[in-house]
Motif scaffolding. Structure first.
Motif, PDB file in Angstrom:
ATOM      1  N   ARG A 167       0.531  -0.394  -0.085  1.00 62.07           N
ATOM      2  CA  ARG A 167      -0.149   0.304   0.557  1.00 62.07           C
ATOM      3  C   ARG A 167       0.942   1.211   0.078  1.00 62.07           C
ATOM      4  O   ARG A 167       0.926   2.248  -0.788  1.00 62.07           O
ATOM      5  N   ALA A 168       1.948   0.984   0.995  1.00 65.37           N
ATOM      6  CA  ALA A 168       2.577   2.648   0.600  1.00 65.37           C
ATOM      7  C   ALA A 168       3.737   2.603  -0.309  1.00 65.37           C
ATOM      8  O   ALA A 168       3.658   3.670  -1.028  1.00 65.37           O
ATOM      9  N   LYS A 169       3.792   1.961  -1.005  1.00 67.64           N
ATOM     10  CA  LYS A 169       4.494   1.810  -2.364  1.00 67.64           C
ATOM     11  C   LYS A 169       3.092   1.823  -3.106  1.00 67.64           C
ATOM     12  O   LYS A 169       4.406   3.116  -4.461  1.00 67.64           O
ATOM     13  N   ARG A 170       2.366   1.401  -3.460  1.00 66.80           N
ATOM     14  CA  ARG A 170       1.035   2.333  -4.615  1.00 66.80           C
ATOM     15  C   ARG A 170       1.157   3.725  -4.159  1.00 66.80           C
ATOM     16  O   ARG A 170       0.974   4.667  -5.346  1.00 66.80           O
ATOM     17  N   TRP A 171       1.441   4.375  -2.124  1.00 60.55           N
ATOM     18  CA  TRP A 171       0.644   5.425  -2.699  1.00 60.55           C
ATOM     19  C   TRP A 171       1.958   6.525  -3.197  1.00 60.55           C
ATOM     20  O   TRP A 171       1.881   7.612  -4.019  1.00 60.55           O
TER      21      TRP A 171
ATOM     22  N   ASP B  32       5.040  13.448  -6.004  1.00 66.01           N
ATOM     23  CA  ASP B  32       5.451  15.271  -5.875  1.00 66.01           C
ATOM     24  C   ASP B  32       5.416  15.021  -4.225  1.00 66.01           C
ATOM     25  O   ASP B  32       6.038  16.080  -3.191  1.00 66.01           O
ATOM     26  N   ARG B  33       4.204  14.957  -3.437  1.00 59.41           N
ATOM     27  CA  ARG B  33       4.206  14.843  -2.161  1.00 59.41           C
ATOM     28  C   ARG B  33       5.277  13.595  -1.525  1.00 59.41           C
ATOM     29  O   ARG B  33       5.748  14.162  -0.140  1.00 59.41           O
ATOM     30  N   VAL B  34       5.929  12.896  -2.176  1.00 61.07           N
ATOM     31  CA  VAL B  34       7.382  11.936  -0.895  1.00 61.07           C
ATOM     32  C   VAL B  34       8.233  12.810  -1.170  1.00 61.07           C
ATOM     33  O   VAL B  34       9.002  13.226  -0.204  1.00 61.07           O
ATOM     34  N   ARG B  35       8.452  13.663  -2.475  1.00 60.26           N
ATOM     35  CA  ARG B  35       9.577  14.588  -2.547  1.00 60.26           C
ATOM     36  C   ARG B  35       9.388  15.458  -1.946  1.00 60.26           C
ATOM     37  O   ARG B  35      10.416  16.118  -1.008  1.00 60.26           O
TER      38      ARG B  35
END
Length: 425
Positions: A96-100, A106-109
């Motif tokens: 689930r975390a990988k898919r998100w 952009d939000r991860v960066r």
């Protein structure tokens, strides 16, 4: 451990198929009202009676072996099922975390950048700790990245710009390094030795010491090539072939060098008469020698052109030296033999020469020195001395004079002048 007395169970007697009495009912009710106190009592009793608990469990297992095995199987099944559920839960969470992360790059960066900005000290601490634990790996990756750079000049320029921007930091690093007395003294000694060498070469009229600067990338490349060469499983056979080839080539040139040079000179003269381009005699000599030696060797499959060139260079350096030593020894031996065979004639000639010197007002020369000079001049005319220098002839004359000095009586009217250096034809 399965049994009635486990370390987490209460100390009790094994009562099988017996109805509970009044005291047991009262004890059970007390345990239910004060569970914490009862648990502490159980732990203290088990701690104080380790051996007793172990023995009682052993006896219970011996008496109820099938029941103990069944309990073990049930426990393992429950443990395996629990581990499987936990692994599935972790895997599903990771998925689930990988898919998100894939759906919201952009939000991860943004989150990573923000976290780094808010935790600069923590990031630096993580980096320093990782570098301290994996110093060699980090340096190896950085070196490999620099070596793979297609433009090494760009790396040099970057290093130069960094040094210009951080002059104070470099100076501080140097001060810290030189604070060690041993390092500082070693640097002073190295600088003093370099200056002494420079002054010595200048006084002797020699050029300064020439150094070929090599970058770190070049040094690492050389080290990798050397490591690959010396770790080659065929190195022992390669070295054996090279050693045999070099020794055989040197021995062949020592024995047949003169004859091969005569042939090569005739071949060069023939080419000149035919109008062909000139070829160095030494190239023809060693090319033919290499061909003859390789034909006689059992195996040459591992030899390369560099090996052949190295063997030729070694032969060119060794053969003249050995020929020179051989000519020198033969010259000394021949002069001594010639003096012993013609000593009477040489003594008469020496006396006549001394009389002529006295008539011209010159001092007398020791008879043995003059005898050796006469013998040297006659011997040099009929034996090869092309490898010898004037200094070699003078040294040979001195050695021959020492050999024959006992054959002549000391004369009180002679002067111990140094012998004259004979000319080599």
């Amino acid at each position: 451990m399965n049994g009635p007395f486990d370390e987490d169970t209460a100390p009790r007697k094994a009562l099988v198929n017996q109805p509970p009495d009044h005291d047991q009912v009262i004890e059970k009710a007390g345990r239910s009202r004060q569970p914490d106190r009862h648990a502490e009592t159980r732990r203290r009793w088990v701690t104080e009676n380790r051996d007793r608990v172990r023995e009682m469990n052993r006896r219970w297992r011996a008496e109820h072996l099938e029941r103990a095995r069944q309990l073990n199987r049930d426990s393992m099944r429950r443990s395996t099922a629990r581990q499987r559920r936990q692994a599935e839960l972790r895997d599903s969470g990771r998925e689930r975390a990988k898919r998100w992360r894939e759906e919201h790059p952009d939000r991860v960066r943004e989150y990573k950048q923000g976290w780094v900005e808010e935790n600069r000290e923590k990031v630096r601490e993580y980096y320093n700790r990782y570098y301290a634990n994996h110093r060699d790996e980090v340096n190896a990756r950085a070196a490999a990245r620099r070596d793979a750079d297609p433009d090494p000049d760009r790396t040099k320029q970057a290093h130069k710009q960094w040094a210009e921007r951080n002059m104070e930091r470099r100076a501080e690093v140097q001060r810290i390094r030189r604070a060690d007395p041993e390092i500082y003294q070693a640097e002073l000694e190295a600088n003093a030795a370099a200056k002494r060498l420079k002054r010595t070469l200048s006084r002797l009229g020699l050029p300064p010491k020439q150094l070929h600067p090599a970058t770190a990338a070049e040094r690492r490349t050389n080290e990798r090539e050397a490591d690959a060469y010396f770790r080659d499983p065929a190195l022992s056979e390669h070295l054996r072939q090279f050693t045999v080839f070099a020794e055989s080539l040197t021995e062949h040139m020592r024995q047949n060098g003169a004859r091969m040079r005569e042939f090569a000179e005739a071949y060069v003269a023939t080419r000149a008469r035919m109008g062909l381009p000139p070829v160095p005699v030494e190239n023809i000599v060693y090319a033919r020698a290499v061909e003859l030696v390789t034909e006689r060797m059992r195996r040459v499959d591992l030899l390369t052109s560099r090996d052949v060139a190295a063997a030729v260079r070694a032969a060119k350096a060794v053969v003249p030296r050995e020929e020179r030593q051989e000519q020198f020894d033969r010259l000394v031996k021949t002069v001594v033999t010639h003096v012993h065979r013609n000593s009477a004639r040489f003594v008469v000639d020496a006396e006549m020469e001394n009389q002529a010197r006295a008539h011209r007002g010159k001092p007398r020369v020791p008879v043995e020195s003059m005898v050796v000079q006469f013998a040297m001049q006659e011997v040099i005319e009929r034996m090869p001395t092309n490898r010898l220098t004037v200094e070699d002839a003078w040294t040979a004359a001195r050695i021959a004079q020492l050999h024959i000095a006992t054959s002549f009586e000391a004369r009180p009217d002679t002067v111990d002048n140094p012998i004259h250096r004979p000319s080599i034809g």
